[in-house]
Structures are given as structure tokens and as C-alpha cells.
Design an enzyme around this catalytic site. Sequence first.
Site, mmCIF file in Angstrom:
data_model
loop_
_atom_site.group_PDB
_atom_site.id
_atom_site.type_symbol
_atom_site.label_atom_id
_atom_site.label_comp_id
_atom_site.label_asym_id
_atom_site.label_seq_id
_atom_site.Cartn_x
_atom_site.Cartn_y
_atom_site.Cartn_z
ATOM 1 N N PHE A 156 -22.384 10.043 -2.298
ATOM 2 C CA PHE A 156 -21.865 8.579 -2.105
ATOM 3 C C PHE A 156 -23.545 7.715 -1.651
ATOM 4 C CE2 PHE A 156 -22.346 9.824 2.328
ATOM 5 C CZ PHE A 156 -22.935 8.708 2.855
ATOM 6 N N LYS A 180 -19.495 13.023 -12.900
ATOM 7 C CA LYS A 180 -18.452 12.751 -11.874
ATOM 8 C C LYS A 180 -19.289 12.125 -10.713
ATOM 9 C CE LYS A 180 -16.792 14.096 -8.532
ATOM 10 N NZ LYS A 180 -16.432 13.321 -7.467
ATOM 11 N N SER A 233 -23.523 17.553 0.023
ATOM 12 C CA SER A 233 -23.790 18.250 1.162
ATOM 13 C C SER A 233 -23.741 19.892 1.180
ATOM 14 C CB SER A 233 -22.363 18.091 2.150
ATOM 15 O OG SER A 233 -21.386 18.579 1.561
ATOM 16 N N CYS A 288 -30.897 12.279 2.388
ATOM 17 C CA CYS A 288 -31.559 13.715 2.381
ATOM 18 C C CYS A 288 -32.999 13.737 2.725
ATOM 19 C CB CYS A 288 -31.096 14.289 1.184
ATOM 20 S SG CYS A 288 -32.095 14.010 -0.131
ATOM 21 N N GLU A 383 -27.178 18.443 10.642
ATOM 22 C CA GLU A 383 -27.357 17.200 9.728
ATOM 23 C C GLU A 383 -26.606 16.267 10.214
ATOM 24 O OE1 GLU A 383 -26.188 16.849 5.337
ATOM 25 O OE2 GLU A 383 -28.302 15.643 5.239
HETATM 26 P P1 NAD Z 1 -20.432 15.570 -0.468
HETATM 27 O O1 NAD Z 1 -20.833 16.916 -0.568
HETATM 28 O O2 NAD Z 1 -19.302 15.245 0.377
HETATM 29 O O3 NAD Z 1 -19.919 14.916 -2.015
HETATM 30 C C1 NAD Z 1 -20.752 15.352 -3.052
HETATM 31 C C2 NAD Z 1 -19.983 15.512 -4.405
HETATM 32 O O4 NAD Z 1 -18.958 16.385 -4.258
HETATM 33 C C3 NAD Z 1 -19.157 14.110 -4.650
HETATM 34 O O5 NAD Z 1 -18.950 13.746 -6.055
HETATM 35 C C4 NAD Z 1 -17.543 14.399 -4.152
HETATM 36 O O6 NAD Z 1 -16.846 13.780 -4.715
HETATM 37 C C5 NAD Z 1 -17.570 16.068 -4.578
HETATM 38 N N1 NAD Z 1 -16.861 16.755 -3.601
HETATM 39 C C6 NAD Z 1 -16.745 16.404 -1.919
HETATM 40 N N2 NAD Z 1 -16.152 17.588 -1.533
HETATM 41 C C7 NAD Z 1 -15.962 18.547 -2.510
HETATM 42 C C8 NAD Z 1 -15.476 19.804 -2.694
HETATM 43 N N3 NAD Z 1 -14.594 20.395 -1.525
HETATM 44 N N4 NAD Z 1 -15.379 20.426 -3.825
HETATM 45 C C9 NAD Z 1 -15.697 19.913 -4.892
HETATM 46 N N5 NAD Z 1 -16.671 18.810 -4.839
HETATM 47 C C10 NAD Z 1 -16.334 17.847 -3.735
HETATM 48 O O7 NAD Z 1 -21.553 14.830 -0.145
HETATM 49 P P2 NAD Z 1 -21.758 13.265 0.350
HETATM 50 O O8 NAD Z 1 -21.019 13.030 1.435
HETATM 51 O O9 NAD Z 1 -21.132 12.501 -0.956
HETATM 52 O O10 NAD Z 1 -23.287 13.091 0.295
HETATM 53 C C11 NAD Z 1 -23.908 13.173 1.428
HETATM 54 C C12 NAD Z 1 -24.524 14.701 1.380
HETATM 55 O O11 NAD Z 1 -25.520 14.708 0.133
HETATM 56 C C13 NAD Z 1 -25.555 14.903 2.562
HETATM 57 O O12 NAD Z 1 -25.395 16.142 3.056
HETATM 58 C C14 NAD Z 1 -27.043 14.568 2.097
HETATM 59 O O13 NAD Z 1 -28.013 15.433 2.644
HETATM 60 C C15 NAD Z 1 -26.868 15.106 0.703
HETATM 61 N N6 NAD Z 1 -27.673 14.821 -0.564
HETATM 62 C C16 NAD Z 1 -28.622 15.543 -0.592
HETATM 63 C C17 NAD Z 1 -29.544 15.048 -1.702
HETATM 64 C C18 NAD Z 1 -30.892 16.390 -2.030
HETATM 65 O O14 NAD Z 1 -31.553 15.654 -2.962
HETATM 66 N N7 NAD Z 1 -30.897 17.353 -1.672
HETATM 67 C C19 NAD Z 1 -29.863 13.924 -2.235
HETATM 68 C C20 NAD Z 1 -28.793 13.150 -1.742
HETATM 69 C C21 NAD Z 1 -27.847 13.536 -0.870
#
Ligand code: NAD
Length: 492
Positions: A156, A180, A233, A288, A383
Site C-alpha cells: 500500500f 496485483k 511485509s 521500508c 517494524e
Molecule cells: P502486506 O504484506 O500486508 O501486503 C503486500 C501485498 O501482499 C499486498 O498486495 C497485499 O494485498 C498482499 N497480501 C496481504 N496479506 C497477504 C497474505 N496473507 N497472503 C498473500 N498476500 C497478501 O504489506 P503492506 O502493509 O501493504 O506494506 C507495508 C510493508 O511493506 C512494510 O512491512 C514495509 O516495510 C514493506 N515494504 C518493503 C519494501 C522493500 O523494498 N523492502 C518497500 C515497500 C514496502
Amino acid sequence: MNSVQIPKDVRVVENWVGGRWVAGSGNESGIVSPYSGTRVGTVRASTAAEVDAAVKLAAQAAQGWGKTPVKERCSVLFRFREVLLRDLEKLAQTISLESGKTLAEAKAGLMKGVEVLEFALSLQNLDVGGRMEVSRGVFCEYRRESLGVVAGITPFNFPAMVPMWMMPIAIGVGNAFVWKPSDKTPMTSRGIAEAWREAGLPDGVLTVLQGGRETVEAVLDHPEIRAVGFVGSTPVARSVYERGTRAGKRVLALGGAKNPIILMPDADLEMASRGITDSFTGCAGQRCMAASLLILVGDAEAILDQIIEKSKAIQVGRDMGALISLESRDRLVAAISRAEKDGAQVRLDGRGVAAPQGYEGGHWLGPTILDRVKPCSQAACDELFGPVLSVVRVATLSEALQIEAELPYGNAASVFTSSGAVAERVAQEARAGMIGVNIGVPVPREPFSFGGFYDSKFGSGDITGSAGVEFWSEKKKITVKWAAASDKNWMN
Ligand code: NAD
């Protein structure tokens, strides 16, 4: 237009399949704006059958697109860039509306994505393959080939930038790309898909499938998808990596982070206090690469005081955006209270921050600074993903590096100092994949690639730069002999 506009109507977000907008038929969920706390859109998830039908169309499109000469593919990328720049303001409105970023941050994020696009434009000049006479009359050659259908699953917090880390390179090398987006911020995908359409991308080369966990699982299990890029995450990144690789796919899954900044007493007061404040408050701490742990070495009191002063001056809604959800705000408030109970001193408390005028229902939390946090406590190691800076105090650089080494993540680490020797020691000894020296957010610019280590990344390589080219393509090796060689060689 300097403020985020809250629309009166509720938008319906659809899938982009085979060059048409069609609604999914899975579970419906609401999209809530972090600025207003009100529902601004609805989205239906894509079922496994819808994923399958879309991937079949993508596979057909991939055949023609993969055979299109790279210069022709790049001409579409050039036009895509023009449309994005033309529509920057409009796209930024949607990004801010659904993610909570300020408009300046929304634009900056998209422009960072455009840098990856500009790198991908150079594919037409750089990626020329290679050929060599390896023995008399015998030539070895490699050709870069697309994989076919590949997918990207994005978070997000950067609704446009993170997808733009993937799609220009993945599409530029000749794949059909299935995107997605986050189920929390799906609206931005419409503007981006429309920009590709206007740029002349053939139908089916880009597919957008909305949804959450079930849609992701259908993507990971689909036999025709060859590679998956994921950003999100750590727990989800780990499970996506495991499920995708079990299904025989190439997977690169970037996870969460807890980025430390080591602050030395000899650091420049202005550069350090500005860099550290911007790092933990930018994007309301929801990135991140945000600094969330400040390791104070020795007496750097004056710099900490300046960080507190600069953070106090930050106004939510003007300088800093909102949190993605009320749930996220409640989680952060609980983490602050817990750290306080564990003995931390709240030097700056954002919990009672007043909402900006016109956005009273939004998810607001002001900058918060927790001093004398215990190493290995929740505030120091987990985090939190919000504008909260945890300060741990140590006596030596060795102790600071020890704390950095014990974190499970390894995305970024920075040092603020005026000593080259200290900076070099941190660059050598810190475990993180991206190191900053007097830089609070050490995101490498293209052509340097982006990626952390340890629990911040599952899979090998990086997501952007030349590592991205390797990830989204493969090299075919061809060995050729035409004329009968006059002498013996290793082939006969
Ligand atoms: P998230 O893991 O909740 O969601 C990421 C994606 O996975 C979304 O498209 C979501 O719809 C999908 N998703 C959610 N739960 C799922 C599940 N159980 N099984 C399969 N798919 C699922 O992450 P978020 O809250 O959208 O984003 C924030 C996180 O992303 C933070 O931890 C941040 O540090 C990380 N992030 C990392 C980087 C990097 O480059 N390392 C960059 C941006 C964000």
C-alpha cells in the site's frame, strides 16, 4: 491544486484484462481514505478462475510482445513516460487520496518510479547480447529472452513507485506483466494502466488483478506464471517466496525493515538533525527505508535536541501525511504506551495531535520520539511503520554495530559522522544491504539496484537496475558451426 481532494462519489475499482475494464466477482471490500476516514471506493477481489482466464490472455499477448524488437518495445516505454509526466498531478491526487501521502510525496514517489522507467529505456542500447569465437569456426552466442507471463504483487505504501520498480523492466524485456496491487490502495492502478494503453502497449501485455490473499495464492499457483516479484511485509514476503518457489517459480520477495541510524557526536548538527527528522517522518514513517531506530553514540545531546525541535515544527496534513488505517494508528499508539511502560521517556508525543482542518476524520499521528528505549525491546526491534523514532543510547561504535547486527532485518543502515574512518567501518561492518553516510534514506538511484538482506529480502538479486533485467529474463546460449573447420577443435 495544493490539497488532497476527497471525492463525493464512491469509485468502483476494476480489473484490467485483455484491454478491458471488468469487475472481479470475489469478495467486495471498501477503500477508506486516510485523509478523511471515509469510504472513497470499493473493489472486488479476483477469483482463481478469473486469474486463470486473465493469465491465458496474457500468455497469448506475451507471444507477440516477446518477439517485438526491443527498440519498438522501448518506443512504447518512451510514450508511457510522456503520459505519466503529463498526468503527474492527477495521479498524485489518487495516490495521496488512498495512501495518505502528501501530494509532494506522491509526486516524488512516482518520479522515483520514472527513474526505473528511464533505466529500462536504455535496454535498447545496452542489452545487445554477446557473441564470441570460442574455438576455430565455432561461435557461442547468448540472446536475452523474455520469460512469458510474470507477476508483481505490491504494497500500500507506494501505490505507483513500487509497481514502477517492476513493470518497465519486466515489460521492457518482453514479458506480459500481471499486477496485483495492494487491496488497500488499488485505485492508482487505473491511471497507470490507462497510461500504458495510451502509450500503445498491446492489449494483454499488462493485466491488473485486484484482490488480497486468495488472489495472490492463485497467482502463485498458476503454472503459466514464470516469475513473481513481491514487495510487502516480512511474514507475507516469506510465505509468498515459499509458495511461489514450491510451484517452481523464480521469486524475489522484498520484506519489511527496522532501519537504524548510528549518530556520532562529531556529526554536522544541521545535516544530521534534518536528515534524521526527514527520514523518520517522511511518508509518516510508512516506508521500508524510514529510520526508526536512532543509536546515539556518546554525547550527541545537542543533535537529539535539534531533531526534537525540527519534529515539533512538523504539521500533519501539510508536512506529513496520514496513516493508512485506524487499526494502524491504534497499533502505534499501543506500541508507544508499551515502550513508556517499559521505561522509555516520551520526548515528543504525537498521540494527541490535532487533525488538520477539513480532514478531521483522518488517521493522524504526530511525530513521536521515544528516548532511552531498551535494546531488543519491541520499540527497538519491531517494524512499527509509523512516525515513531526509538532512541537507544550506547557508549561506543562497536556497541552500536552490535545492535545493528542483532536486528532480524537488513534493509538499510546509516551513520552520521564527520569521520571518514567511522563511515568506512560502518559501510564494511553493518549487515544491511543499503548503507547511508550522512544520508537518512539511503535509496540507491538508478543504475544502482535496490534490495536489502536477511529478513528484508527472500530470493537472490535485487529488484531494480541490471539485477532486475536478470530477474525478469533469461539468457539463451547458442553454439554454432557453419564451415568445416580446417583443424581439430574441442567440438570434434
Ligand atoms: P502486506 O504484506 O500486508 O501486503 C503486500 C501485498 O501482499 C499486498 O498486495 C497485499 O494485498 C498482499 N497480501 C496481504 N496479506 C497477504 C497474505 N496473507 N497472503 C498473500 N498476500 C497478501 O504489506 P503492506 O502493509 O501493504 O506494506 C507495508 C510493508 O511493506 C512494510 O512491512 C514495509 O516495510 C514493506 N515494504 C518493503 C519494501 C522493500 O523494498 N523492502 C518497500 C515497500 C514496502
